[in-house]
Design a protein around this motif. Structure first.
Motif, PDB file in Angstrom:
ATOM      1  N   SER A  92      23.010  35.847  34.861  1.00  0.00           N
ATOM      2  CA  SER A  92      24.266  36.493  34.488  1.00  0.00           C
ATOM      3  C   SER A  92      25.441  35.912  35.268  1.00  0.00           C
ATOM      4  O   SER A  92      26.487  35.584  34.695  1.00  0.00           O
ATOM      5  CB  SER A  92      24.162  37.996  34.723  1.00  0.00           C
ATOM      6  OG  SER A  92      25.397  38.642  34.490  1.00  0.00           O
ATOM      7  N   ILE A  93      25.259  35.757  36.579  1.00  0.00           N
ATOM      8  CA  ILE A  93      26.344  35.232  37.415  1.00  0.00           C
ATOM      9  C   ILE A  93      26.638  33.786  37.064  1.00  0.00           C
ATOM     10  O   ILE A  93      27.804  33.368  36.970  1.00  0.00           O
ATOM     11  CB  ILE A  93      25.984  35.382  38.905  1.00  0.00           C
ATOM     12  CG1 ILE A  93      25.816  36.861  39.263  1.00  0.00           C
ATOM     13  CG2 ILE A  93      27.036  34.737  39.788  1.00  0.00           C
ATOM     14  CD1 ILE A  93      25.226  37.093  40.639  1.00  0.00           C
ATOM     15  N   ASN A  94      25.581  33.017  36.845  1.00  0.00           N
ATOM     16  CA  ASN A  94      25.766  31.608  36.512  1.00  0.00           C
ATOM     17  C   ASN A  94      26.506  31.451  35.180  1.00  0.00           C
ATOM     18  O   ASN A  94      27.380  30.595  35.035  1.00  0.00           O
ATOM     19  CB  ASN A  94      24.408  30.921  36.450  1.00  0.00           C
ATOM     20  CG  ASN A  94      24.530  29.406  36.427  1.00  0.00           C
ATOM     21  OD1 ASN A  94      25.130  28.819  37.316  1.00  0.00           O
ATOM     22  ND2 ASN A  94      23.974  28.780  35.406  1.00  0.00           N
ATOM     23  N   ALA A  95      26.162  32.290  34.194  1.00  0.00           N
ATOM     24  CA  ALA A  95      26.851  32.240  32.905  1.00  0.00           C
ATOM     25  C   ALA A  95      28.310  32.659  33.048  1.00  0.00           C
ATOM     26  O   ALA A  95      29.204  32.086  32.413  1.00  0.00           O
ATOM     27  CB  ALA A  95      26.137  33.133  31.894  1.00  0.00           C
ATOM     28  N   PHE A  96      28.584  33.663  33.883  1.00  0.00           N
ATOM     29  CA  PHE A  96      29.964  34.104  34.115  1.00  0.00           C
ATOM     30  C   PHE A  96      30.790  32.997  34.752  1.00  0.00           C
ATOM     31  O   PHE A  96      31.937  32.742  34.344  1.00  0.00           O
ATOM     32  CB  PHE A  96      29.959  35.347  35.001  1.00  0.00           C
ATOM     33  CG  PHE A  96      31.332  35.828  35.394  1.00  0.00           C
ATOM     34  CD1 PHE A  96      32.045  36.673  34.565  1.00  0.00           C
ATOM     35  CD2 PHE A  96      31.897  35.435  36.595  1.00  0.00           C
ATOM     36  CE1 PHE A  96      33.307  37.121  34.924  1.00  0.00           C
ATOM     37  CE2 PHE A  96      33.162  35.866  36.960  1.00  0.00           C
ATOM     38  CZ  PHE A  96      33.865  36.714  36.124  1.00  0.00           C
ATOM     39  N   VAL A  97      30.234  32.342  35.754  1.00  0.00           N
ATOM     40  CA  VAL A  97      30.949  31.263  36.433  1.00  0.00           C
ATOM     41  C   VAL A  97      31.251  30.128  35.468  1.00  0.00           C
ATOM     42  O   VAL A  97      32.351  29.560  35.455  1.00  0.00           O
ATOM     43  CB  VAL A  97      30.143  30.766  37.645  1.00  0.00           C
ATOM     44  CG1 VAL A  97      30.759  29.497  38.223  1.00  0.00           C
ATOM     45  CG2 VAL A  97      30.065  31.852  38.716  1.00  0.00           C
ATOM     46  N   GLU A  98      30.275  29.801  34.638  1.00  0.00           N
ATOM     47  CA  GLU A  98      30.482  28.721  33.680  1.00  0.00           C
ATOM     48  C   GLU A  98      31.553  29.077  32.652  1.00  0.00           C
ATOM     49  O   GLU A  98      32.397  28.246  32.308  1.00  0.00           O
ATOM     50  CB  GLU A  98      29.164  28.409  32.965  1.00  0.00           C
ATOM     51  CG  GLU A  98      29.261  27.248  31.980  1.00  0.00           C
ATOM     52  CD  GLU A  98      27.934  26.955  31.307  1.00  0.00           C
ATOM     53  OE1 GLU A  98      27.908  26.117  30.397  1.00  0.00           O
ATOM     54  OE2 GLU A  98      26.930  27.577  31.693  1.00  0.00           O
ATOM     55  N   MET A  99      31.552  30.315  32.182  1.00  0.00           N
ATOM     56  CA  MET A  99      32.519  30.734  31.166  1.00  0.00           C
ATOM     57  C   MET A  99      33.922  30.867  31.740  1.00  0.00           C
ATOM     58  O   MET A  99      34.898  30.347  31.191  1.00  0.00           O
ATOM     59  CB  MET A  99      32.064  32.057  30.556  1.00  0.00           C
ATOM     60  CG  MET A  99      33.060  32.674  29.571  1.00  0.00           C
ATOM     61  SD  MET A  99      33.365  31.647  28.123  1.00  0.00           S
ATOM     62  CE  MET A  99      31.738  31.773  27.342  1.00  0.00           C
ATOM     63  N   HIS A 100      34.070  31.546  32.868  1.00  0.00           N
ATOM     64  CA  HIS A 100      35.391  31.847  33.418  1.00  0.00           C
ATOM     65  C   HIS A 100      35.972  30.696  34.220  1.00  0.00           C
ATOM     66  O   HIS A 100      37.083  30.836  34.740  1.00  0.00           O
ATOM     67  CB  HIS A 100      35.317  33.105  34.286  1.00  0.00           C
ATOM     68  CG  HIS A 100      35.200  34.364  33.493  1.00  0.00           C
ATOM     69  ND1 HIS A 100      36.194  35.320  33.431  1.00  0.00           N
ATOM     70  CD2 HIS A 100      34.209  34.825  32.683  1.00  0.00           C
ATOM     71  CE1 HIS A 100      35.826  36.312  32.647  1.00  0.00           C
ATOM     72  NE2 HIS A 100      34.617  36.037  32.189  1.00  0.00           N
ATOM     73  N   SER A 101      35.276  29.605  34.313  1.00  0.00           N
ATOM     74  CA  SER A 101      35.850  28.415  34.928  1.00  0.00           C
ATOM     75  C   SER A 101      36.683  27.615  33.940  1.00  0.00           C
ATOM     76  O   SER A 101      37.313  26.623  34.328  1.00  0.00           O
ATOM     77  CB  SER A 101      34.740  27.524  35.505  1.00  0.00           C
ATOM     78  OG  SER A 101      34.089  28.163  36.575  1.00  0.00           O
ATOM     79  N   LYS A 102      36.712  28.025  32.681  1.00  0.00           N
ATOM     80  CA  LYS A 102      37.537  27.340  31.693  1.00  0.00           C
ATOM     81  C   LYS A 102      39.005  27.566  32.013  1.00  0.00           C
ATOM     82  O   LYS A 102      39.397  28.604  32.557  1.00  0.00           O
ATOM     83  CB  LYS A 102      37.213  27.858  30.291  1.00  0.00           C
ATOM     84  CG  LYS A 102      35.792  27.551  29.849  1.00  0.00           C
ATOM     85  CD  LYS A 102      35.510  28.104  28.457  1.00  0.00           C
ATOM     86  CE  LYS A 102      34.088  27.800  28.009  1.00  0.00           C
ATOM     87  NZ  LYS A 102      33.784  28.353  26.666  1.00  0.00           N
TER      88      LYS A 102
END
Length: 722
Positions: free
Chosen positions: A154-164
């Motif tokens: 979950s955290i890894n997916a959040f970081v990947e998404m919100h780094s846009k």
């Protein structure tokens, strides 16, 4: 030692032999090894993984979560429950090391659903299930550890998404802080793997002991992410209503989950979890990291008056369509109120007590920069203030934990110093460099007919021109006559350095109709019957006198534009009827004001001055007509000589009495306006401006002065005007 039990030496020898067997197995069967590459090859049979060997062998690919329901059937042939207890423990530890990094194991499988996409499942956190044949005690420990894998995905997916890029700088800073925590998490897994491969005494119980503190941290991060997702979901549901109301965003990221909105979520969670010291420390760390870009934008605004906000994160919003040039024509003078505004719903809690000072500091600096004046660094000015202490932070309604996370609250002193510096600089610019009080005295002389010997002379010279219909009046001729009078050395206005700024103007509506139009803007819509008004770029009088903020932009009022040497001679009444307008009825004055004085002497303020001027002019003109009537009666043979007829003499007496009563009333009314209203209010304004401390006080005092004058002169009472 009891018979049948192994000695300590025998136990150590047996454990060492088991570890050697595991290592030999890894070396002799590389395709069945549990390295990342071989695990991917054996565990996932998609075509791309077999062909792209470079991708599989990439070191950073271990962080990429690839979930696939395709499994090698050979992995499921052997149930973990059929193995000895010791080997079950080794096998489940081996699987946990992979699952904790988001890679599916042999005996621990991901619970995938066909109803959701892979990205959605990763965002919520992928859950895992353990082989049911595993020993119950080992299974219980394993299920305690497995939430770590869910949190990691979950955290890894959040970081990947919100780094846009569209999520903004604050989200980027938060993701960077989370990425540091994930790095420590992966280091922990590496250390556990080393212990597993090298220590024969490493057990699942020790595994749980080492990861238990990390579980608490990852759980708090996952909870924060879920809160952000819920806020995003709720904001997106309201997006349709925002679009209906005319709200426009440059991207589809809600304001509540970026910039100040994201900081508000962090602060709320830190406040709610303040009883848990470890959790509070975690959120303080995230707040200190994620707030750095926001504080940078804040410093740029309060120190330079500039907004560097490409993703609409900052609490101050700029409307570039509102320009300072509009102050000369726009009746609403919206520049000061609307150019820069605060987005109240996304102000971070720690800046709420300072939001007005933050807004004003930047607005003041913008005015200074628009004037071409170099902005002095606030720190340099603050050093010159002897005896002034820093702000007492105990008087500020901000949590000490928040201040500690924000560099000990140094931003509070920075805001105070910046506000004082900008306010003092702009105030000196208006009162000293731009001579605001001298300008107001000049306006008072012309618009309030103070020492108006020059104006009486002007009316005498322009009497013939002013008797014409307003459509035939030459503005060029009137302006020449006014300049001639003002330049006369015998005139009081001769010494006025600002006399060149006074201009003659012709109104297109009667004074009473103009006042009724402003007063009845809510209840009496104006009927516009002349299409020529559209080509003149009419001035909009859309605010009730005395109300600075409401009902602006609702109706159209009097028309003023380029005159081309002649005035427009059509009057538009509230009812829409056409009436001829003479030059004396349409005569008014205008005053040329440059920026930044136009902030104070705006078009709205000048319109109020013009209303008072036309009222005084009308009284002066009526008084002059009555005096001329008295002169005519005194010179006329028929009025002076008695007729001998009692009825005619009685009628003449009534005429003389009425003329005298009218003259006395007009003179007394003019005296009341000038000596009982305008002059005392002017004295109060001068006294207030002498002790003013902020620019907003200057604006407020001047606005209150004009509103009070209009009210006391009975120009805001619709019943009296009708």
């Amino acid at each position: 030692m009891s018979k049948g039990l192994l000695t300590e030496q025998q136990v150590n020898k047996l454990t060492a032999q088991l570890a050697n067997i595991r290592q030999v197995k890894l070396r002799t069967n590389p395709l069945k090894s549990t390295s990342f590459a071989s695990r991917l090859i054996n565990g996932y049979t998609t075509k791309s993984f077999h062909e792209e060997h470079d991708f599989i062998n990439a070191p950073l690919n271990s962080r990429v979560l690839q979930l696939s329901p395709l499994r090698d059937n050979n992995d499921k042939e052997l149930k973990i429950g059929s193995l000895p207890l010791q080997l079950q423990e080794y096998a489940i530890i081996e699987d946990l090391l992979f699952v904790m990094m988001g890679i599916e194991g042999k005996y621990i499988e991901a619970n995938l659903s066909e109803d959701f996409t892979e990205d959605e499942q990763q965002s919520d956190g992928v859950t895992y299930s353990v082989d049911g044949s595993l020993d119950p005690s080992l299974k219980d420990l394993t299920e305690r550890i497995l939430p770590l894998a869910t949190y990691y995905t979950s955290i890894n997916a959040f970081v990947e998404m919100h780094s846009k890029f569209e999520y903004g700088f604050v989200n980027h800073a938060l993701c960077a802080a989370m990425r540091e925590l994930l790095k420590e998490y992966l280091i922990l897994i590496t250390q556990l793997e080393h212990q597993f491969c090298s220590s024969p005494t490493f057990t699942l119980q020790k595994f749980w002991f080492y990861v238990h503190p990390t579980l608490h941290t990852m759980s708090n991060l996952h909870s924060l992410i879920m809160d952000i997702r819920n806020v995003t979901r709720n904001a997106m549901e309201e997006d349709t209503e925002m679009l209906i109301d005319g709200f426009h965003r440059s991207n589809n990221i809600p304001q509540q989950v970026k910039g100040g909105g994201l900081l508000s979520i962090l602060i709320d969670r830190m406040t709610n979890m303040s009883g848990d010291l470890a959790t509070k420390k975690l959120y303080m760390y995230l707040l200190s990291k994620s707030s750095q870009p926001y504080v940078t934008m804040l410093h740029s605004w309060i120190h330079n008056g500039e907004i560097h906000d490409p993703y609409e994160e900052f609490m101050v919003q700029e409307r570039k369509g509102v320009r300072k040039e509009d102050l000369k024509e726009d009746f609403n003078d919206a520049y000061w109120e609307m150019r820069y505004t605060i987005k109240e719903d996304v102000v971070p809690p720690f800046l709420i007590p300072f939001r007005n000072k933050i807004l004003l500091a930047g607005k003041y600096l913008n005015v200074i920069r628009e004037c071409g004046i170099a902005i002095q660094v606030p720190q340099q000015q603050s050093m010159d203030d002897d005896g002034k202490d820093n702000v007492d932070k105990t008087d500020i309604n901000v949590s000490n934990d928040i201040l500690a996370a924000m560099d000990g609250g140094r931003f509070v002193d920075s805001i105070e110093n910046a506000y004082k510096c900008a306010n003092r600089t702009l105030l000196d610019l208006l009162l000293k460099d731009q001579q605001l009080i001298a300008r107001l005295r000049s306006i008072k002389r012309y618009f309030f007919l103070d020492q108006s010997d020059f104006f009486t002379h002007f009316l005498d010279l322009a009497s013939v021109e002013l008797k014409k219909p307003s459509s035939q009046v030459s503005l060029t001729k009137l302006q020449s006559l006014l300049d001639l009078v003002l330049r006369n050395p015998s005139s009081v206005a001769y010494t006025d350095p600002f006399k060149e700024d006074v201009k003659v103007e012709m109104s297109t509506v009667r004074l009473v109709d103009q006042l009724l139009r402003i007063i009845n803007v809510e209840t009496a819509p104006i009927t516009r019957t002349n299409s020529f008004s559209e080509s003149l770029g009419g001035r909009k009088e859309i605010s009730r006198i005395g109300d600075e903020s409401e009902n602006e932009g609702s109706e159209e009022g009097s028309i003023s534009g380029e005159r081309f040497g002649y005035a427009v001679g059509v009057v538009w009444n509230v009812g829409g009827s056409k009436q001829p307008l003479t030059g004396i009825d349409a005569l008014t004055l205008d005053y040329t004001v440059t920026f930044p004085l136009s902030l104070v002497i705006s078009r709205k303020a000048l319109t109020k001055y013009q209303l008072l001027f036309r009222h005084l002019l009308h009284l002066k003109y009526v008084e002059q007509l009555l005096c001329n009537t008295w002169i005519e009666h005194s010179k006329s043979f028929y009025w002076r000589r008695g007729s001998g007829h009692p009825t005619i003499e009685a009628w003449k007496s009534r005429v003389f009495a009425l003329r005298q009563r009218m003259l006395v009333f007009v003179q007394q009314f003019a005296y009341y306006i000038t000596n009982e209203v305008l002059e005392p209010q002017w004295r109060n304004l001068e006294a207030n401006l002498a002790k003013v401390s902020t620019v907003d006080q200057v604006l407020q005092y001047h606005s209150d002065f004009l509103d009070t004058c209009l009210k006391e002169c009975m120009l805001t009472n619709a019943k009296l005007l009708r």
